[in-house]
Design a protein around this motif. Structure first.
Motif, PDB file in Angstrom:
ATOM      1  N   TRP A 152      51.590  42.845  76.385  1.00 18.72           N
ATOM      2  CA  TRP A 152      51.389  42.742  74.937  1.00 18.72           C
ATOM      3  C   TRP A 152      50.229  41.810  74.601  1.00 18.72           C
ATOM      4  O   TRP A 152      49.383  42.132  73.766  1.00 18.72           O
ATOM      5  N   ARG A 174      62.900  37.052  70.976  1.00 26.83           N
ATOM      6  CA  ARG A 174      61.594  36.672  70.417  1.00 26.83           C
ATOM      7  C   ARG A 174      60.531  37.747  70.639  1.00 26.83           C
ATOM      8  O   ARG A 174      59.623  37.922  69.795  1.00 26.83           O
ATOM      9  N   PHE A 176      60.773  40.911  70.373  1.00 31.37           N
ATOM     10  CA  PHE A 176      60.843  41.863  69.267  1.00 31.37           C
ATOM     11  C   PHE A 176      60.041  41.332  68.072  1.00 31.37           C
ATOM     12  O   PHE A 176      59.346  42.091  67.390  1.00 31.37           O
ATOM     13  N   GLU A 177      60.174  40.047  67.801  1.00 28.60           N
ATOM     14  CA  GLU A 177      59.512  39.440  66.643  1.00 28.60           C
ATOM     15  C   GLU A 177      57.994  39.373  66.829  1.00 28.60           C
ATOM     16  O   GLU A 177      57.237  39.515  65.855  1.00 28.60           O
ATOM     17  N   GLU A 178      57.561  39.148  68.074  1.00 25.62           N
ATOM     18  CA  GLU A 178      56.137  38.970  68.321  1.00 25.62           C
ATOM     19  C   GLU A 178      55.388  40.295  68.455  1.00 25.62           C
ATOM     20  O   GLU A 178      54.235  40.420  68.008  1.00 25.62           O
ATOM     21  N   TRP A 179      56.024  41.281  69.070  1.00 25.70           N
ATOM     22  CA  TRP A 179      55.363  42.574  69.320  1.00 25.70           C
ATOM     23  C   TRP A 179      55.577  43.444  68.084  1.00 25.70           C
ATOM     24  O   TRP A 179      56.539  44.181  67.980  1.00 25.70           O
ATOM     25  N   THR A 180      54.641  43.363  67.152  1.00 26.59           N
ATOM     26  CA  THR A 180      54.844  43.989  65.842  1.00 26.59           C
ATOM     27  C   THR A 180      53.922  45.173  65.570  1.00 26.59           C
ATOM     28  O   THR A 180      53.981  45.741  64.472  1.00 26.59           O
ATOM     29  N   SER A 181      53.092  45.543  66.532  1.00 25.29           N
ATOM     30  CA  SER A 181      52.204  46.690  66.308  1.00 25.29           C
ATOM     31  C   SER A 181      51.783  47.274  67.645  1.00 25.29           C
ATOM     32  O   SER A 181      51.865  46.616  68.687  1.00 25.29           O
ATOM     33  N   HIS A 218      62.428  49.995  69.423  1.00 27.56           N
ATOM     34  CA  HIS A 218      61.495  49.134  68.691  1.00 27.56           C
ATOM     35  C   HIS A 218      60.052  49.588  68.927  1.00 27.56           C
ATOM     36  O   HIS A 218      59.263  49.730  67.974  1.00 27.56           O
ATOM     37  N   LEU A 222      57.017  51.443  66.520  1.00 29.85           N
ATOM     38  CA  LEU A 222      55.659  50.934  66.338  1.00 29.85           C
ATOM     39  C   LEU A 222      54.598  51.993  66.626  1.00 29.85           C
ATOM     40  O   LEU A 222      53.407  51.720  66.497  1.00 29.85           O
TER      41      LEU A 222
END
Length: 257
Positions: A152, A174, A176-181, A218, A222
């Motif tokens: 990532w 965490r 999940f929260e950081e990998w947003t695109s 998830h 994306l």
């Protein structure tokens, strides 16, 4: 024949200690030829190869799998660089603190070692193809987490990522929260776990089957397509080298094809 070279005392300036590397070169590898090879980096190097100096009887036997794949034409030959973990495995593979297990993150120095010291060394001493389409990372459990984290953070370096029973629930999910695109880079990501895999090795339940499924969904959300992302949930699969060994041929055929 393929070969495994063990380099002991390989200095990690970012971490302040020395590591052991186990480097697999495929049959026919000739450092004096013009042929270049893709490279797969693997964590927990002690457990990667079927070799007399491996740390455990139950290893992934990655060298046998890759020998068979090349012989049967399922994949071109790859170099594998397996990095032994140090004395603080959980910390080394932790991008973030995990207060539930009293683990302090030491993942960033390890990440810097991989990208600033190890990969440049391998690319300069072996006949590699350094682009992301031809460079992979793979690990299990916390090794799976740090592989995904590196993929990532640095998609321009690592395009193929394998996470077997990856600890994506670490630090309250965490990742999940950081990998947003979507990284918008060439990508191939393999995820697997036992369908009901659930262990509590560090004081709280880690539901690998459910968490891996959730992380796959998830990433799908994306925009990762089917040709970029694979999920295998094995009925009865457990959190052990024997299980990762059993699934490795399927994993590598997809990841390295």
């Amino acid at each position: 024949m393929s070969a495994i070279q063990i380099l002991r005392g390989f200095h990690s300036p970012q971490e302040g200690f020395h590591r052991t590397l186990r480097i697999y070169t495929p049959a026919g590898y000739d450092p004096s030829s013009d042929r270049r090879y893709p490279v797969l980096y693997m964590h927990d190097g002690q457990n990667v190869f079927a070799h007399p100096e491996s740390a455990r009887y139950d290893t992934w036997c990655a060298n046998r799998v890759l020998d068979d794949m090349a012989h049967e034409g399922h994949s071109e030959p790859w170099i594998v660089v397996a990095v032994d973990h140090g004395t603080d495995r959980l910390g080394e593979y932790s991008p973030w603190d995990e207060p539930r297990s009293h683990v302090t993150a030491r993942g960033e120095p390890y990440v810097r070692f991989i990208i600033d010291t190890l990969k440049p060394y391998v690319d300069s001493h072996f006949r590699t193809r350094p682009g992301p389409e031809w460079t992979g990372l793979m690990g299990s459990s916390m090794g799976g987490l740090i592989s995904l984290y590196l993929g990532w953070r640095y998609p321009e370096l690592f395009g193929r990522i394998g996470g077997m029973s990856p600890s994506v629930m670490w630090s309250h999910g965490r990742l999940f929260e950081e990998w947003t695109s979507h990284t918008r880079r060439w990508t191939r990501i393999y995820l697997d776990a036992g369908a009901e895999e659930n262990v509590a090795p560090v004081g709280w339940p880690m539901c690998y089957g459910q968490a891996t499924r959730d992380f796959y969904l998830h990433l799908k959300g994306l925009g990762y397509a089917d040709h970029e992302l694979a999920l295998v949930l094995e009925p009865g699969g457990y959190h052990h080298e024997r299980d990762w060994q059993r699934r490795l041929p399927m994993a590598l055929r997809w990841l390295l094809s």
